[in-house]
Design a protein around this motif. Structure first.
Motif, PDB file in Angstrom:
ATOM      1  N   MET A 181       1.251  -0.650  -0.100  1.00  0.00           N
ATOM      2  CA  MET A 181       0.093  -0.044  -0.055  1.00  0.00           C
ATOM      3  C   MET A 181       1.200   0.910  -0.192  1.00  0.00           C
ATOM      4  O   MET A 181       2.122   1.567   0.387  1.00  0.00           O
ATOM      5  N   ASN A 182       0.042   1.929  -1.264  1.00  0.00           N
ATOM      6  CA  ASN A 182       1.246   3.862  -0.621  1.00  0.00           C
ATOM      7  C   ASN A 182       0.632   5.026  -0.628  1.00  0.00           C
ATOM      8  O   ASN A 182      -0.757   4.846  -0.448  1.00  0.00           O
ATOM      9  N   VAL A 183       1.405   6.274  -0.191  1.00  0.00           N
ATOM     10  CA  VAL A 183       0.450   6.951  -0.944  1.00  0.00           C
ATOM     11  C   VAL A 183       1.871   8.044  -1.390  1.00  0.00           C
ATOM     12  O   VAL A 183       2.669   7.701  -0.595  1.00  0.00           O
ATOM     13  N   ALA A 184       1.183   8.124  -2.539  1.00  0.00           N
ATOM     14  CA  ALA A 184       2.164   9.620  -3.268  1.00  0.00           C
ATOM     15  C   ALA A 184       3.679   8.355  -3.261  1.00  0.00           C
ATOM     16  O   ALA A 184       4.498   9.174  -3.145  1.00  0.00           O
ATOM     17  N   GLY A 185       3.680   6.773  -3.638  1.00  0.00           N
ATOM     18  CA  GLY A 185       5.115   5.894  -4.057  1.00  0.00           C
ATOM     19  C   GLY A 185       5.299   5.640  -2.421  1.00  0.00           C
ATOM     20  O   GLY A 185       6.567   5.529  -2.335  1.00  0.00           O
ATOM     21  N   CYS A 186       4.663   5.796  -1.452  1.00  0.00           N
ATOM     22  CA  CYS A 186       5.507   6.225   0.310  1.00  0.00           C
ATOM     23  C   CYS A 186       5.048   4.558   0.449  1.00  0.00           C
ATOM     24  O   CYS A 186       3.547   4.592   0.345  1.00  0.00           O
ATOM     25  N   ARG A 187       5.684   3.930   0.678  1.00  0.00           N
ATOM     26  CA  ARG A 187       5.811   3.100   1.283  1.00  0.00           C
ATOM     27  C   ARG A 187       5.364   2.282   2.802  1.00  0.00           C
ATOM     28  O   ARG A 187       5.821   3.526   3.507  1.00  0.00           O
ATOM     29  N   PHE A 188       4.394   1.472   3.400  1.00  0.00           N
ATOM     30  CA  PHE A 188       4.270   1.886   4.960  1.00  0.00           C
ATOM     31  C   PHE A 188       5.500   1.468   6.048  1.00  0.00           C
ATOM     32  O   PHE A 188       6.795   0.624   4.759  1.00  0.00           O
ATOM     33  N   GLY A 189       5.813   2.127   5.973  1.00  0.00           N
ATOM     34  CA  GLY A 189       8.029   1.862   7.541  1.00  0.00           C
ATOM     35  C   GLY A 189       8.526   2.763   6.558  1.00  0.00           C
ATOM     36  O   GLY A 189       9.372   2.605   6.686  1.00  0.00           O
ATOM     37  N   GLU A 190       8.307   3.356   5.621  1.00  0.00           N
ATOM     38  CA  GLU A 190       9.067   4.204   5.048  1.00  0.00           C
ATOM     39  C   GLU A 190       9.248   5.516   4.911  1.00  0.00           C
ATOM     40  O   GLU A 190       8.094   6.227   5.371  1.00  0.00           O
TER      41      GLU A 190
ATOM     42  N   HIS B 267      -5.736   7.474  -2.544  1.00  0.00           N
ATOM     43  CA  HIS B 267      -5.920   6.028  -1.987  1.00  0.00           C
ATOM     44  C   HIS B 267      -4.510   5.834  -0.807  1.00  0.00           C
ATOM     45  O   HIS B 267      -4.109   5.844  -0.624  1.00  0.00           O
ATOM     46  N   VAL B 268      -5.430   5.775   0.520  1.00  0.00           N
ATOM     47  CA  VAL B 268      -4.224   6.080   1.611  1.00  0.00           C
ATOM     48  C   VAL B 268      -4.948   4.380   2.554  1.00  0.00           C
ATOM     49  O   VAL B 268      -6.021   4.135   3.180  1.00  0.00           O
ATOM     50  N   ASP B 269      -4.368   3.686   2.640  1.00  0.00           N
ATOM     51  CA  ASP B 269      -4.108   2.267   3.480  1.00  0.00           C
ATOM     52  C   ASP B 269      -5.443   1.263   2.691  1.00  0.00           C
ATOM     53  O   ASP B 269      -6.337   1.352   3.497  1.00  0.00           O
ATOM     54  N   GLY B 270      -5.328   1.358   1.430  1.00  0.00           N
ATOM     55  CA  GLY B 270      -6.243   0.660  -0.199  1.00  0.00           C
ATOM     56  C   GLY B 270      -8.058   1.341   0.518  1.00  0.00           C
ATOM     57  O   GLY B 270      -8.359   0.917   0.038  1.00  0.00           O
ATOM     58  N   VAL B 271      -8.064   2.195   1.417  1.00  0.00           N
ATOM     59  CA  VAL B 271      -8.971   3.417   0.538  1.00  0.00           C
ATOM     60  C   VAL B 271      -8.792   4.426  -0.153  1.00  0.00           C
ATOM     61  O   VAL B 271      -7.976   5.735   0.592  1.00  0.00           O
ATOM     62  N   ARG B 272     -10.021   4.877  -1.078  1.00  0.00           N
ATOM     63  CA  ARG B 272     -10.108   6.329  -1.446  1.00  0.00           C
ATOM     64  C   ARG B 272     -10.649   7.132  -1.005  1.00  0.00           C
ATOM     65  O   ARG B 272     -11.560   7.376  -0.434  1.00  0.00           O
ATOM     66  N   ILE B 273      -9.529   8.155  -0.364  1.00  0.00           N
ATOM     67  CA  ILE B 273     -10.270   8.848  -0.331  1.00  0.00           C
ATOM     68  C   ILE B 273     -10.168  10.109  -0.375  1.00  0.00           C
ATOM     69  O   ILE B 273     -11.238  11.063  -0.164  1.00  0.00           O
ATOM     70  N   SER B 274     -10.213  10.462  -1.506  1.00  0.00           N
ATOM     71  CA  SER B 274     -10.610  11.682  -2.926  1.00  0.00           C
ATOM     72  C   SER B 274     -12.147  11.610  -3.479  1.00  0.00           C
ATOM     73  O   SER B 274     -12.147  10.659  -3.220  1.00  0.00           O
ATOM     74  N   HIS B 275     -12.154  12.748  -4.217  1.00  0.00           N
ATOM     75  CA  HIS B 275     -13.623  12.384  -4.943  1.00  0.00           C
ATOM     76  C   HIS B 275     -14.324  12.027  -3.706  1.00  0.00           C
ATOM     77  O   HIS B 275     -15.581  10.998  -4.188  1.00  0.00           O
ATOM     78  N   ARG B 276     -14.818  11.963  -2.549  1.00  0.00           N
ATOM     79  CA  ARG B 276     -15.893  12.185  -1.599  1.00  0.00           C
ATOM     80  C   ARG B 276     -16.277  13.149  -0.534  1.00  0.00           C
ATOM     81  O   ARG B 276     -15.733  14.514  -0.588  1.00  0.00           O
ATOM     82  N   PRO B 277     -17.181  12.933  -0.423  1.00  0.00           N
ATOM     83  CA  PRO B 277     -18.066  14.262   0.442  1.00  0.00           C
ATOM     84  C   PRO B 277     -16.851  14.289   1.421  1.00  0.00           C
ATOM     85  O   PRO B 277     -16.609  14.109   1.632  1.00  0.00           O
ATOM     86  N   GLU B 278     -16.958  15.806   2.263  1.00  0.00           N
ATOM     87  CA  GLU B 278     -16.047  16.233   3.312  1.00  0.00           C
ATOM     88  C   GLU B 278     -15.933  15.484   4.747  1.00  0.00           C
ATOM     89  O   GLU B 278     -14.969  15.157   5.199  1.00  0.00           O
TER      90      GLU B 278
END
Length: 188
Positions: A1-10, A41-52
């Motif tokens: 899983m990653n965020v902007a290419g950032c892997r867990f533990g990195e 996507h953060v931790d496998g969940v889409r966070i963008s394009h959702r209600p606030e």
């Protein structure tokens, strides 16, 4: 899983000149702003394009955010500011509020034991000793499996990073821990 290419533990440091979009990138990753293209996507969940309200709930569960500006709600005590994200997570805190407060000012961002920690210039106004303490806490969190992304101009923050991404004119270059000298040049 990653965020902007950032892997867990990195730990990833994002550097570049003012106006390059570093803080905007961080805000999009945190779900505070919407990206103009693609999805976050953060931790496998889409966070963008959702209600606030949904983004706020996902932030509380998965993301610790440390912005340059004030991170505390003025009508709450510091301890209650730390407890708020712990309660919002809906699970028992892994680290008690008192212990976090005794360690450093990153307490609120770390309070919900996030899968991802996003920090915008977390050491910008700290003295050298406090900067080392804060960076030590960041590395400790990464060692526990948290993905850490730091927007920074700090040479010390770049030195503790596993990887450095340089933003210039809207383009990202990933140094994958090439020479520290390149990162030193990037922060100035």
């Amino acid at each position: 899983m990653n965020v902007a290419g950032c892997r867990f533990g990195e730990t990833v440091a994002v550097v570049g000149p003012s106006g390059a979009g570093r803080s905007t990138l961080l805000a999009c990753l945190a779900g505070l702003d919407e990206p103009s293209g693609g999805e976050v996507h953060v931790d496998g969940v889409r966070i963008s394009h959702r209600p606030e309200t949904e983004r706020a709930r996902l932030r509380a569960r998965h993301i610790g955010v440390l912005l340059r500006t004030r991170n505390l709600l003025p009508h709450l005590s510091v301890r209650d500011n730390v407890r708020l994200p712990q309660r919002a997570r809906g699970r028992r805190a892994l680290v008690p509020a008192g212990e976090l407060l005794s360690r450093a000012g990153l307490a609120v961002a770390l309070a919900n034991s996030p899968a991802v920690l996003l920090a915008d210039e977390p050491t910008g106004e700290l003295d050298g000793e406090t900067e080392q303490l804060a960076l030590s806490m960041v590395r400790e969190r990464a060692a526990e499996g948290c993905a850490v992304l730091i927007v920074t101009h700090s040479r010390e923050a770049v030195r503790i990073a596993d990887r450095v991404i340089t933003l210039t004119d809207g383009k990202a270059t990933d140094s994958r821990r090439q020479a520290h000298e390149e990162a030193d040049d990037a922060v100035g």
